[in-house]
Design a protein around this motif. Structure first.
Motif, PDB file in Angstrom:
ATOM      1  N   GLY A   1       0.826  -1.201   0.000  1.00  0.00           N
ATOM      2  CA  GLY A   1       0.000   0.000   0.000  1.00  0.00           C
ATOM      3  C   GLY A   1       0.861   1.252   0.000  1.00  0.00           C
ATOM      4  N   ARG A   2       0.235   2.384   0.171  1.00  0.00           N
ATOM      5  CA  ARG A   2       0.950   3.662   0.121  1.00  0.00           C
ATOM      6  C   ARG A   2       1.828   3.918   1.346  1.00  0.00           C
ATOM      7  N   LEU A   3       1.669   3.162   2.394  1.00  0.00           N
ATOM      8  CA  LEU A   3       2.466   3.379   3.605  1.00  0.00           C
ATOM      9  C   LEU A   3       3.431   2.237   3.878  1.00  0.00           C
ATOM     10  N   GLY A   4       3.765   1.466   2.869  1.00  0.00           N
ATOM     11  CA  GLY A   4       4.637   0.334   3.110  1.00  0.00           C
ATOM     12  C   GLY A   4       5.585   0.103   1.963  1.00  0.00           C
ATOM     13  N   GLY A   5       6.172  -1.065   1.980  1.00  0.00           N
ATOM     14  CA  GLY A   5       7.080  -1.477   0.930  1.00  0.00           C
ATOM     15  C   GLY A   5       6.921  -2.961   0.687  1.00  0.00           C
ATOM     16  N   ALA A   6       7.512  -3.426  -0.382  1.00  0.00           N
ATOM     17  CA  ALA A   6       7.371  -4.832  -0.771  1.00  0.00           C
ATOM     18  C   ALA A   6       7.913  -5.791   0.282  1.00  0.00           C
ATOM     19  N   GLU A   7       8.927  -5.383   1.021  1.00  0.00           N
ATOM     20  CA  GLU A   7       9.539  -6.278   1.997  1.00  0.00           C
ATOM     21  C   GLU A   7       8.583  -6.648   3.141  1.00  0.00           C
ATOM     22  N   LEU A   8       7.491  -5.924   3.282  1.00  0.00           N
ATOM     23  CA  LEU A   8       6.485  -6.295   4.289  1.00  0.00           C
ATOM     24  C   LEU A   8       5.965  -7.708   4.043  1.00  0.00           C
ATOM     25  N   TYR A   9       5.966  -8.118   2.767  1.00  0.00           N
ATOM     26  CA  TYR A   9       5.433  -9.421   2.397  1.00  0.00           C
ATOM     27  C   TYR A   9       6.484 -10.516   2.328  1.00  0.00           C
ATOM     28  N   ALA A  10       7.741 -10.184   2.578  1.00  0.00           N
ATOM     29  CA  ALA A  10       8.820 -11.172   2.465  1.00  0.00           C
ATOM     30  C   ALA A  10       8.583 -12.414   3.333  1.00  0.00           C
ATOM     31  N   PRO A  11       8.192 -12.282   4.607  1.00  0.00           N
ATOM     32  CA  PRO A  11       7.972 -13.496   5.405  1.00  0.00           C
ATOM     33  C   PRO A  11       6.876 -14.396   4.831  1.00  0.00           C
ATOM     34  N   LEU A  12       5.816 -13.820   4.323  1.00  0.00           N
ATOM     35  CA  LEU A  12       4.740 -14.604   3.724  1.00  0.00           C
ATOM     36  C   LEU A  12       5.218 -15.273   2.431  1.00  0.00           C
ATOM     37  N   ALA A  13       5.968 -14.529   1.624  1.00  0.00           N
ATOM     38  CA  ALA A  13       6.476 -15.084   0.371  1.00  0.00           C
ATOM     39  C   ALA A  13       7.406 -16.264   0.627  1.00  0.00           C
TER      40      ALA A  13
END
Length: 86
Positions: A33-45
């Motif tokens: 989203g507008r307040l985050g970055g792609a690395e927020l999803y790294a653990p899920l990925a």
């Protein structure tokens, strides 16, 4: 990590898991989203990478991606970026 160009922006794409295999795993594209970055999803990925090809896209102007200074990105423009990732 690789990059795609979208207009004046360079978009960083990170892939989690081994390169695409012959079985053509389905691809999941993680978009922050507008307040985050792609690395927020790294653990899920990391958890999903054995079953899916996981791409983490940094939207223009976030993280390692660049974007035109001061340019507002509409939802349509961001959807165009995601379409190019796919």
């Amino acid at each position: 990590e690789h990059w795609i160009s979208h207009g004046d922006a360079s978009v960083a794409i990170s892939e989690r898991g081994p390169p695409e295999r012959e079985d053509q795993r389905a691809t999941l594209i993680f978009v922050h989203g507008r307040l985050g970055g792609a690395e927020l999803y790294a653990p899920l990925a990391v958890q999903l990478r054995k079953r899916y090809r996981c791409l983490l896209a940094e939207l223009p102007g976030f993280g390692r991606s660049s974007g035109p200074a001061g340019a507002p990105w509409s939802v349509d423009a961001l959807a165009g970026v995601v379409a190019e990732v796919a």
